[in-house]
Design a protein around this motif. Structure first.
Motif, PDB file in Angstrom:
ATOM      1  N   GLU A  43      35.224  34.044  39.286  1.00  7.55           N
ATOM      2  CA  GLU A  43      35.474  34.164  37.721  1.00  7.55           C
ATOM      3  C   GLU A  43      35.148  35.574  37.160  1.00  7.55           C
ATOM      4  O   GLU A  43      36.108  35.987  36.439  1.00  7.55           O
ATOM      5  CB  GLU A  43      35.055  32.877  36.937  1.00  7.55           C
ATOM      6  N   ARG A  46      37.474  38.151  38.533  1.00  9.08           N
ATOM      7  CA  ARG A  46      38.979  38.026  38.000  1.00  9.08           C
ATOM      8  C   ARG A  46      39.083  38.448  36.673  1.00  9.08           C
ATOM      9  O   ARG A  46      40.016  38.880  36.243  1.00  9.08           O
ATOM     10  CB  ARG A  46      39.083  36.357  37.948  1.00  9.08           C
ATOM     11  N   THR A  47      37.968  37.830  35.661  1.00  8.60           N
ATOM     12  CA  THR A  47      38.025  38.779  34.378  1.00  8.60           C
ATOM     13  C   THR A  47      37.872  40.108  34.269  1.00  8.60           C
ATOM     14  O   THR A  47      38.607  40.811  33.488  1.00  8.60           O
ATOM     15  CB  THR A  47      36.764  37.930  33.665  1.00  8.60           C
TER      16      THR A  47
END
Length: 75
Positions: A43, A46-47
């Motif tokens: 995550e 991805r951010t």
């Protein structure tokens, strides 16, 4: 399930069963923790990739595009 109403000392076989169960539980807990840490790491990346002002592509071993960040998609 067996209950004892008097003090009971575990036999070697009972001890081995409990140790085996404890080992399986420890493995399951460690695996779950690793999965949670991996998901959090993914995550974060991805951010970072979505916030980048650069085109980011991931191409798999079959030369197929498996990921394109939003900046690259706008090009």
């Amino acid at each position: 399930m067996v209950y004892f109403d008097t003090p009971h000392e575990f036999s070697e076989a009972e001890t081995q069963i409990l140790l085996t169960i404890a080992g399986h539980l420890a493995f399951a807990i460690e695996r779950r923790q690793a999965a949670l840490e991996l998901a959090a790491s993914e995550e974060g990346y991805r951010t970072l990739a979505e916030a980048a002002h650069d085109a980011i592509f991931i191409i798999n071993k079959n030369d197929e595009v498996s990921y394109v960040n939003s900046f690259a998609a706008k090009m």
